[in-house]
Design a protein around this motif. Structure first.
Motif, PDB file in Angstrom:
ATOM      1  N   THR A  51      31.972  33.781  46.388  1.00  0.00           N
ATOM      2  CA  THR A  51      31.828  33.920  44.930  1.00  0.00           C
ATOM      3  C   THR A  51      31.723  35.384  44.545  1.00  0.00           C
ATOM      4  O   THR A  51      32.365  35.845  43.591  1.00  0.00           O
ATOM      5  CB  THR A  51      30.600  33.138  44.437  1.00  0.00           C
ATOM      6  OG1 THR A  51      30.806  31.740  44.668  1.00  0.00           O
ATOM      7  CG2 THR A  51      30.373  33.362  42.944  1.00  0.00           C
ATOM      8  N   CYS A  75      35.218  36.993  45.050  1.00  0.00           N
ATOM      9  CA  CYS A  75      36.186  36.594  44.035  1.00  0.00           C
ATOM     10  C   CYS A  75      35.861  37.207  42.676  1.00  0.00           C
ATOM     11  O   CYS A  75      36.766  37.635  41.948  1.00  0.00           O
ATOM     12  CB  CYS A  75      36.244  35.070  43.939  1.00  0.00           C
ATOM     13  SG  CYS A  75      37.568  34.449  42.879  1.00  0.00           S
ATOM     14  N   LEU A  76      34.585  37.268  42.333  1.00  0.00           N
ATOM     15  CA  LEU A  76      34.200  37.920  41.079  1.00  0.00           C
ATOM     16  C   LEU A  76      34.641  39.373  41.064  1.00  0.00           C
ATOM     17  O   LEU A  76      35.169  39.882  40.065  1.00  0.00           O
ATOM     18  CB  LEU A  76      32.679  37.835  40.886  1.00  0.00           C
ATOM     19  CG  LEU A  76      32.145  36.602  40.159  1.00  0.00           C
ATOM     20  CD1 LEU A  76      30.625  36.554  40.259  1.00  0.00           C
ATOM     21  CD2 LEU A  76      32.572  36.622  38.693  1.00  0.00           C
ATOM     22  N   SER A 110      38.404  39.408  40.595  1.00  0.00           N
ATOM     23  CA  SER A 110      38.853  38.876  39.311  1.00  0.00           C
ATOM     24  C   SER A 110      38.629  39.863  38.172  1.00  0.00           C
ATOM     25  O   SER A 110      39.390  39.872  37.193  1.00  0.00           O
ATOM     26  CB  SER A 110      38.151  37.550  39.009  1.00  0.00           C
ATOM     27  OG  SER A 110      38.546  36.544  39.925  1.00  0.00           O
ATOM     28  N   ALA A 145      41.709  41.734  38.307  1.00  0.00           N
ATOM     29  CA  ALA A 145      42.936  40.982  38.556  1.00  0.00           C
ATOM     30  C   ALA A 145      44.003  41.327  37.519  1.00  0.00           C
ATOM     31  O   ALA A 145      43.716  41.477  36.333  1.00  0.00           O
ATOM     32  CB  ALA A 145      42.652  39.485  38.533  1.00  0.00           C
ATOM     33  N   LEU A 196      45.988  36.065  35.200  1.00  0.00           N
ATOM     34  CA  LEU A 196      45.275  34.818  35.448  1.00  0.00           C
ATOM     35  C   LEU A 196      45.733  34.209  36.772  1.00  0.00           C
ATOM     36  O   LEU A 196      44.925  33.683  37.542  1.00  0.00           O
ATOM     37  CB  LEU A 196      45.530  33.836  34.299  1.00  0.00           C
ATOM     38  CG  LEU A 196      45.005  32.406  34.500  1.00  0.00           C
ATOM     39  CD1 LEU A 196      43.488  32.398  34.650  1.00  0.00           C
ATOM     40  CD2 LEU A 196      45.444  31.517  33.331  1.00  0.00           C
ATOM     41  N   GLU A 197      47.021  34.310  37.041  1.00  0.00           N
ATOM     42  CA  GLU A 197      47.551  33.732  38.267  1.00  0.00           C
ATOM     43  C   GLU A 197      46.917  34.364  39.501  1.00  0.00           C
ATOM     44  O   GLU A 197      46.628  33.665  40.486  1.00  0.00           O
ATOM     45  CB  GLU A 197      49.075  33.906  38.316  1.00  0.00           C
ATOM     46  CG  GLU A 197      49.840  33.030  37.353  1.00  0.00           C
ATOM     47  CD  GLU A 197      49.825  33.532  35.912  1.00  0.00           C
ATOM     48  OE1 GLU A 197      50.279  32.795  35.024  1.00  0.00           O
ATOM     49  OE2 GLU A 197      49.341  34.664  35.680  1.00  0.00           O
ATOM     50  N   ALA A 238      43.898  35.700  39.736  1.00  0.00           N
ATOM     51  CA  ALA A 238      42.516  35.223  39.849  1.00  0.00           C
ATOM     52  C   ALA A 238      42.484  33.781  40.351  1.00  0.00           C
ATOM     53  O   ALA A 238      41.663  33.421  41.206  1.00  0.00           O
ATOM     54  CB  ALA A 238      41.814  35.327  38.494  1.00  0.00           C
ATOM     55  N   VAL A 239      43.374  32.943  39.827  1.00  0.00           N
ATOM     56  CA  VAL A 239      43.396  31.548  40.243  1.00  0.00           C
ATOM     57  C   VAL A 239      43.788  31.425  41.712  1.00  0.00           C
ATOM     58  O   VAL A 239      43.259  30.572  42.443  1.00  0.00           O
ATOM     59  CB  VAL A 239      44.352  30.728  39.346  1.00  0.00           C
ATOM     60  CG1 VAL A 239      44.610  29.345  39.929  1.00  0.00           C
ATOM     61  CG2 VAL A 239      43.748  30.589  37.942  1.00  0.00           C
ATOM     62  N   MET A 254      43.027  33.456  44.110  1.00  0.00           N
ATOM     63  CA  MET A 254      41.814  33.738  44.885  1.00  0.00           C
ATOM     64  C   MET A 254      40.835  32.570  44.796  1.00  0.00           C
ATOM     65  O   MET A 254      40.229  32.165  45.795  1.00  0.00           O
ATOM     66  CB  MET A 254      41.154  35.016  44.365  1.00  0.00           C
ATOM     67  CG  MET A 254      39.843  35.377  45.042  1.00  0.00           C
ATOM     68  SD  MET A 254      39.989  35.740  46.801  1.00  0.00           S
ATOM     69  CE  MET A 254      40.942  37.252  46.753  1.00  0.00           C
ATOM     70  N   GLU A 255      40.676  32.003  43.612  1.00  0.00           N
ATOM     71  CA  GLU A 255      39.791  30.842  43.452  1.00  0.00           C
ATOM     72  C   GLU A 255      40.259  29.667  44.301  1.00  0.00           C
ATOM     73  O   GLU A 255      39.438  28.999  44.958  1.00  0.00           O
ATOM     74  CB  GLU A 255      39.733  30.443  41.975  1.00  0.00           C
ATOM     75  CG  GLU A 255      39.045  31.455  41.083  1.00  0.00           C
ATOM     76  CD  GLU A 255      39.100  31.077  39.620  1.00  0.00           C
ATOM     77  OE1 GLU A 255      38.350  31.662  38.829  1.00  0.00           O
ATOM     78  OE2 GLU A 255      39.909  30.180  39.256  1.00  0.00           O
TER      79      GLU A 255
END
Length: 269
Positions: free
Chosen positions: A218, A221-222, A225, A228, A231-232, A234-235, A237-238
């Motif tokens: 977490t 990823c934060l 992000s 980032a 959006l793609e 960040a997603v 990585m999520e």
């Protein structure tokens, strides 16, 4: 380095309580404290026995910034230092905040009294900040003939409070007190100075009930992000995080605990 001269490390149930210990100097960052902080945060990257870090200062301050009385800390033309030597010294200090962001453990700073210059940078580089009512923070660098853009402040501050407030604080060097820091989202809450240790305990209890891998990923990823490019990105990585976590025994334990209405017993496996 295991025995630090300017840090007190107390290990309790997966939490490192890290106290900067130069109270007579308001925990100003001399060469030894810089070296100790750099070494400590550098070693955390591979130390999975530490789940969370609490950073604080001994005495009347969190950290009053760079110790200007120790001139070897600030190589400049007056000291006969070359630009090359200055850059080496500068990177010794800025490396601390980069290691704070690189380490997988959440860092919670308990800020009381002055948190100026480099001390402000340490607070900003933390993941969560809780302030005592006495907290006063500023980008002090600009008040001594330097740029306010130092030790990651120009990176962290606008991301936390927005460009307008960051510009105000950095272009003037003015202090922000605890109450306003809470209003603009710089700190999570404000408590009496002597209640800081109690105030952080609910955060620790909640973090320690998460799975070790989930908590580490977490933070990672934060970090990514925030910068980032889309959006793609960040997603992506999520998605990676969720698939990795879903393969662990801790995920199965988490589901079982949720359905059984009990506290999970994670094993980091």
């Amino acid at each position: 380095m295991t025995d630090y001269k300017t840090l007190i490390i107390e290990k309790k149930d997966g939490v490192d309580w890290v106290t900067m210990n130069r109270p007579d100097a308001l925990n100003a960052m001399n060469r030894q404290l810089v070296d100790d902080l750099q070494d400590y945060f550098g070693k955390l990257y591979t130390d999975h026995s530490v789940r969370v870090v609490v950073l604080r200062g001994a005495g009347r301050a969190f950290c009053a910034g760079l110790d200007l009385k120790e001139r070897s800390n600030t190589p400049d033309a007056a000291n006969g230092a070359s630009p090359q030597a200055g850059l080496v010294s500068q990177r010794r200090i800025s490396e601390i905040v980069m290691r704070m962001r690189r380490c997988p453990q959440p860092i919670i700073s308990l800020v009381h009294g002055p948190a100026c210059g480099g001390g402000f940078a340490l607070a900003l580089a933390s993941d969560i900040r809780i302030a005592g009512k006495s907290a006063r923070m500023n980008a002090a660098f600009i008040r001594i003939g330097l740029s306010a853009c130092d030790i990651g402040v120009s990176y962290f501050l606008p991301r936390l409070v927005g460009v307008s407030v960051a510009s105000e604080l950095m272009m003037t060097g003015r202090f922000i007190n605890a109450a306003r820091a809470e209003r603009v989202g710089l700190v999570s809450e404000v408590v009496e100075d002597d209640a800081l240790e109690e105030a952080v305990k609910p955060y620790l209890e909640e973090m320690l009930t998460t799975s070790p891998l989930g908590l580490r990923l977490t933070k990672e990823c934060l970090n990514m992000s925030v910068d980032a490019g889309s959006l793609e990105a960040a997603v992506a990585m999520e998605d990676r995080n969720q698939i990795l976590c879903a393969q662990t025994n801790d995920f199965r334990e988490g589901i079982g605990a949720f359905l059984g209405k009990r506290k999970p017993a994670f094993t980091n496996s």
